[in-house]
Design a protein around this motif. Sequence first.
Motif, mmCIF file in Angstrom:
data_model
loop_
_atom_site.group_PDB
_atom_site.id
_atom_site.type_symbol
_atom_site.label_atom_id
_atom_site.label_comp_id
_atom_site.label_asym_id
_atom_site.label_seq_id
_atom_site.Cartn_x
_atom_site.Cartn_y
_atom_site.Cartn_z
ATOM 1 N N HIS A 64 -28.517 12.009 -1.458
ATOM 2 C CA HIS A 64 -27.974 11.693 -0.132
ATOM 3 C C HIS A 64 -28.410 12.698 0.924
ATOM 4 O O HIS A 64 -28.281 12.442 2.118
ATOM 5 C CB HIS A 64 -26.443 11.655 -0.188
ATOM 6 N N ASP A 65 -28.863 13.859 0.472
ATOM 7 C CA ASP A 65 -29.180 14.953 1.387
ATOM 8 C C ASP A 65 -30.483 15.622 0.914
ATOM 9 O O ASP A 65 -30.486 16.776 0.470
ATOM 10 C CB ASP A 65 -27.995 15.955 1.372
ATOM 11 N N PRO A 66 -31.598 14.870 1.014
ATOM 12 C CA PRO A 66 -32.855 15.386 0.460
ATOM 13 C C PRO A 66 -33.347 16.662 1.129
ATOM 14 O O PRO A 66 -34.063 17.438 0.513
ATOM 15 C CB PRO A 66 -33.847 14.229 0.678
ATOM 16 N N GLU A 67 -32.938 16.877 2.371
ATOM 17 C CA GLU A 67 -33.416 18.086 3.064
ATOM 18 C C GLU A 67 -32.535 19.308 2.792
ATOM 19 O O GLU A 67 -32.736 20.373 3.361
ATOM 20 C CB GLU A 67 -33.466 17.834 4.578
ATOM 21 N N LYS A 68 -31.567 19.117 1.942
ATOM 22 C CA LYS A 68 -30.668 20.211 1.551
ATOM 23 C C LYS A 68 -30.010 20.867 2.769
ATOM 24 O O LYS A 68 -29.990 22.089 2.907
ATOM 25 C CB LYS A 68 -31.395 21.244 0.690
#
Length: 507
Positions: free
Chosen positions: A299-303
């Motif tokens: 859900h949050d690939p860019e961390k």
Amino acid sequence: MAQYLINYLERKSKINKEIYGNFTEHLGRCIYDGIWVGKDSVIPNINGVRKDIIDAFKEIKVPVLRWPGGCFADQYHWKDGIGSIEQRKRIVNKTWGNAVEDNSFGTHEFMDMCEEIGCDAYIAGNLATGSIQEMLDWIEYITGDGDSEMANLRRKNGREEPWKLTWFGIGNEVWGCGGEMMPDYYVNQYRQAYHFLSQKGFMTSSSLKFIASGPGSDDYEWTDKVTDGLTTQTYCMSQIKSDPLMDGLSFHHYVFGGDGYFNLRRAREFDEKEWYDIIRKAAETEELITRHDTVMTRHDPEKKVGLMIDEWGAWYGSEEGTNPAFLFQQNTMCDAILAAVYLNIFNKHSDRIKLATIAQAVNVLQSVVLTEGEKMILTPTYYVFELFKKHQDAVLLGSYMENREIGVDEVKVNNLFESSSIDADGNVAATICNTSIDSSEQIETTLFGAEIESIKARILAQDAHACNTFEEPENVVIKDFDVICSGNRIDFEIPAGSIVELSIKVK
Ligand code: AHR
């Protein structure tokens, strides 16, 4: 003999200093008869907070303190703890042993203490028995600099300028003591609270960061649903992925001594197998972190959202003769090894872990400080934070240690854990721990990609059961350690059950 390679050229994630935080809860003797002695105490204090504790925290550069709980936060009403101390309401701490508290340690005392230490304040808001309005008022009281009701109340209570508040948790363990919520319900509760709390109208600082209540141990479904729900904006019935509605998702992880929570052994009661058992449990945290990270990355690939391990450490049975509800435990070399294993793992996963606060700072679980009347001692765990402090805000380097499994019977763990980092001046710190209870290990370190100008090393080493006591406060302390350096090679023999810090100055 183990080969150890530190790659000076392989720069990884920043190790946020907040990974080295501490947790102060109204539990047992953490606050009252611990940190807080009151302004009139004979014990030297700064505005009622023990000076020796403030100095000790400054020494290890505690970057953030979480307060007031834990489960205590889920029943705490902040307005009980402001105004004249003599007139504050007495309350019963129903979570922790029905202790009667006079609320003499409240918002002013906590925020002033953080200011004195020079650390960030992290407040856990009460979503369970409190309300959004109560949280909203609290933030306004602390940070408001306008002509608003709460800011004026703060001024009336003696504090003109707002304090700097950095972190705010919306709920604590909401799946448990914080209200036994289901993830979907919590997502809605959080979103509703966040909608109002994140409006900056009355605030001086736009940098307040929000932390959502995350999973306990291996509840990946919780992580999945909450991360999904808080990385999606809803606007007029349409759902779009956008900036997350949280800066961090909290994650609590304790390792229990003995056969688990309901059959705990005491901190000093362990044999060889139990030594390895508790260290193995700490080491297994890495798998949990990796899996929660994987779920979050969906859900949050860019961390953008950090995994905030805001409660961690060893949990044993309470020391004999103490109130079992106060969770007071001693702290041995085994706990120092455990802390070193954890912190090396946190460093290695600093691309996702952005904050961690060990439970609890003083007189409770894996505390860094213990007090008895006027006396104060630093635990072996404290010294691990001292050995690791150069990692704060440094950049993780690629590093590789040759390893083997050791242990007793089926209880196995790697014998060596390490991490290394480079600071803003280009110097390198490495922290290595030997989990073996009885064998030293020769380590041949190579620093690849840089020339060594000088090196200093320190060590924390003692017998497995060793601890500091009020009678023998300096039984376990850091000592200088000799290593042999030639060219870009560093050789040393790390003793059994010890932790070594290398500080390498690079040409
Ligand atoms: O650290 C003790 C308790 O453990 C905390 O209050 C709670 O959040 C957790 O369950």
